[in-house]
Design an enzyme around this catalytic site. Sequence first.
Site, PDB file in Angstrom:
ATOM      1  N   ASP A   7     -20.320 -14.983  -9.320  1.00 33.12           N
ATOM      2  CA  ASP A   7     -20.647 -15.145 -10.747  1.00 33.12           C
ATOM      3  C   ASP A   7     -20.822 -13.824 -11.496  1.00 33.12           C
ATOM      4  O   ASP A   7     -20.983 -13.821 -12.718  1.00 33.12           O
ATOM      5  CB  ASP A   7     -21.910 -16.006 -10.898  1.00 33.12           C
ATOM      6  N   HIS A  17     -17.272 -12.248  -1.567  1.00 32.69           N
ATOM      7  CA  HIS A  17     -16.495 -13.474  -1.762  1.00 32.69           C
ATOM      8  C   HIS A  17     -15.695 -13.438  -3.070  1.00 32.69           C
ATOM      9  O   HIS A  17     -15.193 -14.470  -3.518  1.00 32.69           O
ATOM     10  CB  HIS A  17     -17.404 -14.708  -1.733  1.00 32.69           C
ATOM     11  N   THR A  74     -29.909 -17.596   0.420  1.00 31.62           N
ATOM     12  CA  THR A  74     -28.703 -18.019   1.149  1.00 31.62           C
ATOM     13  C   THR A  74     -29.107 -18.926   2.298  1.00 31.62           C
ATOM     14  O   THR A  74     -30.117 -18.707   2.952  1.00 31.62           O
ATOM     15  CB  THR A  74     -27.854 -16.821   1.640  1.00 31.62           C
ATOM     16  N   SER A  75     -28.278 -19.952   2.525  1.00 34.72           N
ATOM     17  CA  SER A  75     -28.570 -20.904   3.594  1.00 34.72           C
ATOM     18  C   SER A  75     -28.261 -20.297   4.961  1.00 34.72           C
ATOM     19  O   SER A  75     -28.663 -20.839   5.985  1.00 34.72           O
ATOM     20  CB  SER A  75     -27.727 -22.168   3.404  1.00 34.72           C
ATOM     21  N   ALA A  79     -36.561 -17.065  -5.739  1.00 32.07           N
ATOM     22  CA  ALA A  79     -36.271 -15.638  -5.921  1.00 32.07           C
ATOM     23  C   ALA A  79     -36.712 -15.155  -7.304  1.00 32.07           C
ATOM     24  O   ALA A  79     -37.134 -14.010  -7.454  1.00 32.07           O
ATOM     25  CB  ALA A  79     -34.773 -15.401  -5.745  1.00 32.07           C
TER      26      ALA A  79
HETATM   27  P1  NAD Z   1     -25.921 -22.300  -0.298  1.00 31.95           P
HETATM   28  O1  NAD Z   1     -25.667 -23.202  -1.458  1.00 31.95           O
HETATM   29  O2  NAD Z   1     -25.392 -22.644   1.031  1.00 31.95           O
HETATM   30  O3  NAD Z   1     -27.501 -22.090  -0.111  1.00 31.95           O
HETATM   31  C1  NAD Z   1     -28.326 -21.781  -1.200  1.00 31.95           C
HETATM   32  C2  NAD Z   1     -29.687 -21.412  -0.654  1.00 31.95           C
HETATM   33  O4  NAD Z   1     -30.478 -21.036  -1.753  1.00 31.95           O
HETATM   34  C3  NAD Z   1     -30.417 -22.536   0.071  1.00 31.95           C
HETATM   35  O5  NAD Z   1     -30.895 -22.049   1.322  1.00 31.95           O
HETATM   36  C4  NAD Z   1     -31.588 -22.870  -0.860  1.00 31.95           C
HETATM   37  O6  NAD Z   1     -32.765 -23.241  -0.142  1.00 31.95           O
HETATM   38  C5  NAD Z   1     -31.774 -21.553  -1.572  1.00 31.95           C
HETATM   39  N1  NAD Z   1     -32.385 -21.622  -2.894  1.00 31.95           N
HETATM   40  C6  NAD Z   1     -32.343 -22.640  -3.800  1.00 31.95           C
HETATM   41  N2  NAD Z   1     -33.028 -22.297  -4.914  1.00 31.95           N
HETATM   42  C7  NAD Z   1     -33.494 -21.048  -4.700  1.00 31.95           C
HETATM   43  C8  NAD Z   1     -34.261 -20.147  -5.498  1.00 31.95           C
HETATM   44  N3  NAD Z   1     -34.682 -20.467  -6.720  1.00 31.95           N
HETATM   45  N4  NAD Z   1     -34.571 -18.929  -4.965  1.00 31.95           N
HETATM   46  C9  NAD Z   1     -34.143 -18.581  -3.716  1.00 31.95           C
HETATM   47  N5  NAD Z   1     -33.419 -19.403  -2.938  1.00 31.95           N
HETATM   48  C10 NAD Z   1     -33.089 -20.608  -3.419  1.00 31.95           C
HETATM   49  O7  NAD Z   1     -25.439 -20.878  -0.768  1.00 31.95           O
HETATM   50  P2  NAD Z   1     -24.851 -19.645   0.013  1.00 31.95           P
HETATM   51  O8  NAD Z   1     -25.662 -19.386   1.235  1.00 31.95           O
HETATM   52  O9  NAD Z   1     -24.676 -18.584  -0.987  1.00 31.95           O
HETATM   53  O10 NAD Z   1     -23.403 -20.102   0.522  1.00 31.95           O
HETATM   54  C11 NAD Z   1     -22.577 -20.884  -0.265  1.00 31.95           C
HETATM   55  C12 NAD Z   1     -21.216 -20.324  -0.623  1.00 31.95           C
HETATM   56  O11 NAD Z   1     -20.944 -20.826  -1.914  1.00 31.95           O
HETATM   57  C13 NAD Z   1     -21.106 -18.860  -0.751  1.00 31.95           C
HETATM   58  O12 NAD Z   1     -19.953 -18.491  -0.093  1.00 31.95           O
HETATM   59  C14 NAD Z   1     -20.938 -18.559  -2.237  1.00 31.95           C
HETATM   60  O13 NAD Z   1     -19.796 -17.734  -2.436  1.00 31.95           O
HETATM   61  C15 NAD Z   1     -20.623 -19.861  -2.869  1.00 31.95           C
HETATM   62  N6  NAD Z   1     -21.402 -20.153  -4.114  1.00 31.95           N
HETATM   63  C16 NAD Z   1     -21.545 -19.205  -5.070  1.00 31.95           C
HETATM   64  C17 NAD Z   1     -22.301 -19.488  -6.204  1.00 31.95           C
HETATM   65  C18 NAD Z   1     -22.455 -18.428  -7.262  1.00 31.95           C
HETATM   66  O14 NAD Z   1     -21.587 -17.587  -7.441  1.00 31.95           O
HETATM   67  N7  NAD Z   1     -23.583 -18.403  -7.980  1.00 31.95           N
HETATM   68  C19 NAD Z   1     -22.899 -20.733  -6.361  1.00 31.95           C
HETATM   69  C20 NAD Z   1     -22.700 -21.681  -5.364  1.00 31.95           C
HETATM   70  C21 NAD Z   1     -21.959 -21.371  -4.235  1.00 31.95           C
END
Ligand code: NAD
Length: 248
Positions: free
Chosen positions: A105, A120, A190-191, A233
């Site tokens: 993003d 990514h 991140t998960s 966060a």
């Molecule tokens: P994920 O969706 O697998 O996990 C998100 C994590 O964030 C979870 O563990 C959750 O508990 C945690 N979370 C939720 N709200 C939160 C907060 N307010 N503060 C801190 N943590 C919080 O995401 P990932 O591990 O980034 O992997 C998913 C893939 O999807 C990545 O490869 C990424 O490129 C992509 N993705 C990117 C975006 C973006 O650009 N913003 C959004 C969604 C997915």
Amino acid sequence: MGAEIPAGLVEAMRSADAVVVLTGAGVSAASGVPTFRGAGGLWAGRRVEEVASPLAFRNDPALVWSFYDWRRTELAKCTPNPAHHALARLEAILSEVTIITQNVDELHRAAGSRRVLEIHGSIWRLRCTGGCGEAEDRRAPLPPPLPPLCTCKSPLRPAVVWFGEALPRALFEEAQHAAGLADVCLVVGTSGAVEPAASLARIARANGAVLAEINPDGSLLSAMSRYVITDGAERALPRLVEAIEAAR
Ligand code: NAD
């Protein structure tokens, strides 16, 4: 009140020569960007893996592009939240901070962070499938047709890493190098389910870094972390950075 900020983490970061911050979708959650694995992690009833893959693009490029066009349109409304701003501040107060993000993003850059490895890719860049290269395109929604076409008439694709694709090698090597040198590795939002991104936290830890996590729900990386801050966060990072500033 929020979760406690561990004094040991504040001290480790204050005295670190190099800090790596590995971020995921959770860092952008408070900006209104949906995460993939939390509630609402579906698009039109499909799992994101089904529309974000090379196979999906081969089979139905228009469907994949309608997903990305929707995501770009949603993302265009989003701005950095206090978590992004706190990380930009961290770069200003500590000597060497590298953000390695899985997010596409560009919100870290929008907040002012300069050393950001977007492993990514970026949803705001399009790449020619015919090999002409890639370029920024911030129009959202994109004008028809979908998929958009390059001047060479080949379909353009989002310049992001899809499920099943390799990460750009030089960029990932740079991320591995930074992780290996870090004194502290902070894992935020991140998960830990997406590889090889999650391996960077293991590399940092194996090379002696203090591993710490900020996540309201914990993750696959919690068990190996020395410090776990169970909070959003957007709340925890500003408090952590304030505590580091106060300790300097
Ligand atoms: P994920 O969706 O697998 O996990 C998100 C994590 O964030 C979870 O563990 C959750 O508990 C945690 N979370 C939720 N709200 C939160 C907060 N307010 N503060 C801190 N943590 C919080 O995401 P990932 O591990 O980034 O992997 C998913 C893939 O999807 C990545 O490869 C990424 O490129 C992509 N993705 C990117 C975006 C973006 O650009 N913003 C959004 C969604 C997915």
